[in-house]
Each structure stands twice: as structure tokens, then as C-alpha cells.
Write a protein that holds these residues in place. Sequence first.
Motif, short mmCIF file in Angstrom:
data_model
loop_
_atom_site.label_atom_id
_atom_site.label_comp_id
_atom_site.label_asym_id
_atom_site.label_seq_id
_atom_site.Cartn_x
_atom_site.Cartn_y
_atom_site.Cartn_z
N GLY A 9 0.82 -1.21 0.00
CA GLY A 9 0.00 0.00 0.00
C GLY A 9 0.85 1.26 0.00
O GLY A 9 2.05 1.22 0.27
N PHE A 10 0.22 2.37 -0.34
CA PHE A 10 0.90 3.68 -0.34
C PHE A 10 0.53 4.44 0.93
O PHE A 10 -0.65 4.68 1.20
N GLY A 17 4.57 1.17 4.10
CA GLY A 17 4.14 0.99 2.71
C GLY A 17 5.28 1.06 1.69
O GLY A 17 6.46 0.98 2.04
N THR A 185 7.81 3.94 15.72
CA THR A 185 7.58 2.52 15.44
C THR A 185 6.69 2.32 14.22
O THR A 185 6.34 1.20 13.88
N1 PLP Z 1 -0.05 1.71 5.85
C1 PLP Z 1 0.45 0.89 4.96
C2 PLP Z 1 0.32 1.21 3.51
C3 PLP Z 1 1.08 -0.28 5.40
O1 PLP Z 1 1.59 -1.14 4.52
C4 PLP Z 1 1.19 -0.54 6.79
C5 PLP Z 1 1.85 -1.71 7.34
O2 PLP Z 1 2.25 -2.63 6.75
C6 PLP Z 1 0.65 0.33 7.66
C7 PLP Z 1 0.04 1.46 7.17
C8 PLP Z 1 0.67 0.08 9.11
O3 PLP Z 1 1.79 0.54 9.70
P1 PLP Z 1 1.74 0.64 11.27
O4 PLP Z 1 1.50 -0.75 11.78
O5 PLP Z 1 3.08 1.13 11.63
O6 PLP Z 1 0.62 1.52 11.63
#
Ligand code: PLP
Length: 242
Positions: A9-10, A17, A185
Motif C-alpha cells: 500500500g501507499f 508501505g 515505530t
Molecule cells: N499503511 C500501509 C500502507 C502499510 O503497509 C502498513 C503496514 O504494513 C501500515 C500502514 C501500518 O503501519 P503501522 O502498523 O506502523 O501503523
Amino acid sequence: MKVLLTIAGFDPSSGAGVTADLAVFAAHGFFGASAITALTVQSTLGVRRSEAVAADLLRETLDCLAADFDIAGVKCGMLANDSNVSVVAGFLRANPVGLVVVDPVLRSSSGASLLDRAGLDRLRDELLPLSTWATPNRQEFAAIADWPADLNLVVTGGAERATDLVRCGGGETRLAGEYIDSRATHGTGCAFSSALLCGLAAGLDGVNAARAAKRYVAESIRTAPGLGGGNGPMRLVRYPQG
Ligand code: PLP
């Protein structure tokens, strides 16, 4: 220069992402290509909205890249929905790649769903059998009851939080790490799976690739730039070569 592909994902804030994955690939000396599965609206304060990319657009992107580049390894992150998981599985069946790392992303740490229920079932039934490695965190590991027995795994965030469990080649190894108390994180799971792919593509064995990825993420958290008001991005450090 070897080409690695991220299918994910973006995140417009670049903590997670595809843009984070590309930074990890570059930091390890690889050329990164990407195929976007979904656009999200998010910042360090969390995911507000997510819109999956049309399956045929994703399919065309992947076919276009595969027709031009020799792809040494693929990382799959957020896949959003059943149709996009199906496209990725079809792509890997048509274009077998020796190294496929799947990060079975289900939710953001802010709680937004990043893969629908049917997508999770298809990921388990169709994508994992085509993969060489998966990097679930503990919740993601628990969400899939029957992991393929021959799939190499790194389960991140063990009982002592910074302890990961590596299962590969019929053995299990615990990787203890120092727990770093930090707000930076966001995207740690994305960066870990991409760094693992880099280590494997550079020829490290599974345990050493996981160990190197863990060190890389820890250093990236430790040197984070302190951006944003929420869970900030890491500084995706340049990985020392050689
Ligand atoms: N957004 C995208 C596009 C992601 O790929 C991911 C995690 O893989 C996240 C958000 C979530 O990240 P976090 O767990 O640090 O919120």
C-alpha cells in the motif's frame, strides 16, 4: 544491480508501505520497483481511510514490470482485499520468483483494517504456498491457524516484545533484541520484511538475514528523526555493505 519488487500500500507519510520499502531496498544497495495495492490517507497520527487500487490496474502494473525487469525478489505487504491477493497469486504463478517474502499485514497499529476477511483466507490458501518466507507479528501469526509446514517464518514481537522467532530449514531460533522505548515505530513491520528480503537476496542464510534485518530496524528506530505528532517514521539507515 539486482531488482527487488514491493507489492504494498501507499502511505503518504512514508513511514510504512511502498515508499518505506523502496527506501529499505536502496539502503541495502538494491534497485526497487513497486506496485501499489491501495492508497491510504494517513500520517503519523494513524490511518484515516484506505481505497484499494482496481485489480486490473494492479495486474497491468505487475505484468508491465515483469515484462521488462528480471525480478530477483518480491515483498508483499498490505494487499487490501481478496481481488488484489488473487492478482498477486496469479502473477507469482505466471512469473515464478525465487524469493517471495509475505508480510501478512492485517491492521495498522492505529486499528484500521488493511486486508479484508476473504483476502486473508485467499492469502493463506493461494499466496503462502507460493512464498518462501512470511513475517507475521504475533497477532497475524495467531490469525492464521494452519501455516504451511515448509514455509520459513519469522514471528516478530515475541513474549519479551523484542524477541523474534525464526523457523527455517526444520529448526527454530530465538533472536533476542533490546526493546527500544520509542514512538518511532510506524512501519517497523514493513521495514523488517523488506530488510529480510534484502539479506536473503544478498545471499545470507535465513537466520543471519533475520538477524541483520532486526539490527537494521533497531538502528533505524534508534536514529529516528522525530517527525510528526504520533508514531513517527524511522530513519531508514544506509546498511553497511560488505
Ligand atoms: N499503511 C500501509 C500502507 C502499510 O503497509 C502498513 C503496514 O504494513 C501500515 C500502514 C501500518 O503501519 P503501522 O502498523 O506502523 O501503523
